[in-house]
Write a protein that holds these residues in place. Structure first.
Motif, PDB file in Angstrom:
ATOM      1  N   PRO A  39      27.629  34.892  49.892  1.00  0.00           N
ATOM      2  CA  PRO A  39      27.399  35.687  51.107  1.00  0.00           C
ATOM      3  C   PRO A  39      26.508  34.971  52.116  1.00  0.00           C
ATOM      4  O   PRO A  39      25.445  34.463  51.767  1.00  0.00           O
ATOM      5  CB  PRO A  39      26.721  36.947  50.559  1.00  0.00           C
ATOM      6  N   GLY A  40      26.992  34.926  53.358  1.00  0.00           N
ATOM      7  CA  GLY A  40      26.247  34.317  54.447  1.00  0.00           C
ATOM      8  C   GLY A  40      26.451  32.828  54.610  1.00  0.00           C
ATOM      9  O   GLY A  40      26.020  32.248  55.612  1.00  0.00           O
ATOM     10  N   GLU A  41      27.148  32.168  53.662  1.00  0.00           N
ATOM     11  CA  GLU A  41      27.258  30.712  53.699  1.00  0.00           C
ATOM     12  C   GLU A  41      28.387  30.206  54.589  1.00  0.00           C
ATOM     13  O   GLU A  41      28.440  29.023  54.914  1.00  0.00           O
ATOM     14  CB  GLU A  41      27.428  30.150  52.283  1.00  0.00           C
ATOM     15  N   SER A  42      29.317  31.087  54.968  1.00  0.00           N
ATOM     16  CA  SER A  42      30.451  30.633  55.764  1.00  0.00           C
ATOM     17  C   SER A  42      30.974  31.812  56.582  1.00  0.00           C
ATOM     18  O   SER A  42      30.362  32.867  56.651  1.00  0.00           O
ATOM     19  CB  SER A  42      31.544  30.051  54.861  1.00  0.00           C
ATOM     20  N   PHE A  43      32.123  31.590  57.196  1.00  0.00           N
ATOM     21  CA  PHE A  43      32.810  32.630  57.972  1.00  0.00           C
ATOM     22  C   PHE A  43      34.214  32.775  57.426  1.00  0.00           C
ATOM     23  O   PHE A  43      34.901  31.791  57.155  1.00  0.00           O
ATOM     24  CB  PHE A  43      32.871  32.240  59.454  1.00  0.00           C
ATOM     25  N   GLN A  44      34.671  34.018  57.264  1.00  0.00           N
ATOM     26  CA  GLN A  44      36.041  34.284  56.833  1.00  0.00           C
ATOM     27  C   GLN A  44      36.471  35.655  57.316  1.00  0.00           C
ATOM     28  O   GLN A  44      35.894  36.670  56.941  1.00  0.00           O
ATOM     29  CB  GLN A  44      36.142  34.227  55.310  1.00  0.00           C
ATOM     30  N   TYR A  45      37.482  35.669  58.159  1.00  0.00           N
ATOM     31  CA  TYR A  45      38.018  36.935  58.659  1.00  0.00           C
ATOM     32  C   TYR A  45      38.675  37.671  57.506  1.00  0.00           C
ATOM     33  O   TYR A  45      39.514  37.105  56.794  1.00  0.00           O
ATOM     34  CB  TYR A  45      39.029  36.633  59.766  1.00  0.00           C
ATOM     35  N   GLY A  46      38.296  38.940  57.303  1.00  0.00           N
ATOM     36  CA  GLY A  46      38.845  39.664  56.177  1.00  0.00           C
ATOM     37  C   GLY A  46      38.568  41.152  56.234  1.00  0.00           C
ATOM     38  O   GLY A  46      38.503  41.745  57.323  1.00  0.00           O
ATOM     39  N   THR A  47      38.354  41.744  55.070  1.00  0.00           N
ATOM     40  CA  THR A  47      38.296  43.206  54.929  1.00  0.00           C
ATOM     41  C   THR A  47      36.901  43.787  55.168  1.00  0.00           C
ATOM     42  O   THR A  47      36.659  44.960  54.839  1.00  0.00           O
ATOM     43  CB  THR A  47      38.780  43.620  53.527  1.00  0.00           C
ATOM     44  N   SER A  48      36.000  43.023  55.732  1.00  0.00           N
ATOM     45  CA  SER A  48      34.615  43.469  55.911  1.00  0.00           C
ATOM     46  C   SER A  48      34.520  44.785  56.678  1.00  0.00           C
ATOM     47  O   SER A  48      33.693  45.650  56.359  1.00  0.00           O
ATOM     48  CB  SER A  48      33.808  42.395  56.641  1.00  0.00           C
TER      49      SER A  48
END
Length: 396
Positions: A171-180
């Motif tokens: 958590p917090g280490e990257s970016f990923q578009y998803g179900t957040s």
């Protein structure tokens, strides 16, 4: 030629070339309507025109509304963006991460701010190289199978199950578009003690007069809901499948009120929401959000290491950062389309598109219902015309 005519011609050309079935667009500047255009059909077989009051599935253009709901809870002191998601959803206790071909414990819990900024490690399905993505795909297959049954999974049940799936990264280490955003909708339910749809209706849709915005379309309005089409070698074909746990027909109240993709709306309804943001949280004398809340919401930014991933994976939004479920323009010179610093908004899977540009006092809203559309070539061409017509004098 008037701006409305120019925009209508561009839409009609796309309809004639069978790129889209139909679309509409609305442009507002300094609180005044500057242009409206529509063309094509909302239902080709029935010959039903695409009108100003056509109802559309927003898909990911639901996300800014979910963000605004979270901001409202923040300003009331009920939601801490630094809080751990597991405090609200037990499925996120003892999260695991897919790392180096192994499953390892998360070094720290997922936070609310990770949901707002897509830095949680949650993904959408479709990536066969990712354990997280494949497990998410399986979950959404389960959601789809039971979508119309009595045991359909609810908003909170789905969020808790997403918490059990391995995260793509720490958590917090990257970016990923998803179900957040779907998880965030469930968090809002837990805090408010109401269904997500009820909370949105009471706090946003009713005060703003968004009478056609909801998680389904009642029978008396079904004749205004646009059909969905997909491009094929044989031209445009009707698309009737359910997607991301959202009912295509939108005929009944869903058990899953998706904060990432579930809403329907119209041009004028969403314009009220966009205008509220443009006016620092105020709309027709009602203060929906505090001024500082809106400024926080629309001025966020990823951390440098997260931004680097966004820049590499998403060429279409070069120059933008991502925060609070919005793209936010930081460097217009890198953008593949005309824009201004500080412009923000988002789009949707079926082609709905929204942007506010505070510097220009300008709002652009576009809807279409085309499978896998996102931000299309037509969208960029329409936006370029609008910017060149209305924003040039303010760039000095």
């Amino acid at each position: 030629m008037e701006l409305s005519q120019k925009l209508e011609q561009l839409i009609e050309k796309s309809v004639e070339k069978k790129e889209i079935a139909g679309a509409n667009i609305l442009v507002i500047q300094d609180g005044k309507e500057k242009a409206f255009a529509a063309g094509g059909h909302a239902d080709i077989k029935a010959g039903r025109k695409y009108e100003r009051d056509t109802i559309v599935r927003l898909y990911s253009m639901s996300k800014p509304v979910t963000s605004a709901a979270a901001m409202l809870l923040m300003e009331r002191g009920l939601l801490d963006p630094g809080a751990f998601v597991e405090e609200f959803l037990p499925g996120f206790h003892n999260a695991i991460v897919a790392e180096g071909g192994k499953l390892v414990p998360a070094e720290k819990p997922v936070r609310i701010c990770d949901l707002l900024n897509m830095t949680s490690g949650l993904m959408y399905g479709g990536d066969i190289t990712s354990v997280c993505s494949m497990e998410t795909e399986k979950l959404f297959d389960r959601i789809k199978e039971h979508l119309y049954l009595e045991d359909a999974l609810t908003t909170q049940e789905i969020a808790n199950r997403l918490g059990l799936i391995p995260l793509q990264f720490q958590p917090g280490e990257s970016f990923q578009y998803g179900t957040s955003a779907d998880v965030l909708g469930a968090v809002i339910e837990v805090i408010s003690g109401k269904s997500f749809g009820e909370f949105l209706k009471e706090e946003f849709f009713e005060p703003l007069g968004m009478k056609d915005t909801a998680f389904y379309v009642p029978q008396e309005k079904q004749n205004r809901l646009a059909k969905v089409y997909q491009r094929t070698e044989d031209g445009l074909k009707l698309y009737t499948e359910d997607h991301l746990g959202i009912m295509n027909a939108m005929k009944q109240e869903p058990a899953f009120e998706s904060g990432g993709a579930g809403l329907v709306s119209t041009l004028d309804d969403y314009a009220k929401f966009a205008s509220m943001l443009m006016q620092d949280g105020s709309y027709q004398g009602k203060q929906i959000l505090k001024t500082q809340t809106v400024r926080y919401m629309t001025n966020g930014s990823l951390m440098p290491w997260q931004q680097e991933v966004l820049d590499q994976c998403w060429e279409g939004i070069r120059g933008y950062t991502y925060a609070n479920l919005l793209r936010i323009q930081k460097d217009p010179g890198k953008s593949p389309l005309f824009t201004s610093i500080g412009e923000y908004g988002w789009d949707g899977w079926l082609g709905a598109y929204f942007c506010n540009s505070p510097k220009d006092g300008l709002t652009m809203l576009l809807t279409m219902q085309l499978k896998d559309a996102g931000t299309t070539s037509l969208t960029r061409r329409l936006k370029n015309v609008i910017w060149s017509e209305l924003c040039g004098g303010r760039q000095k």
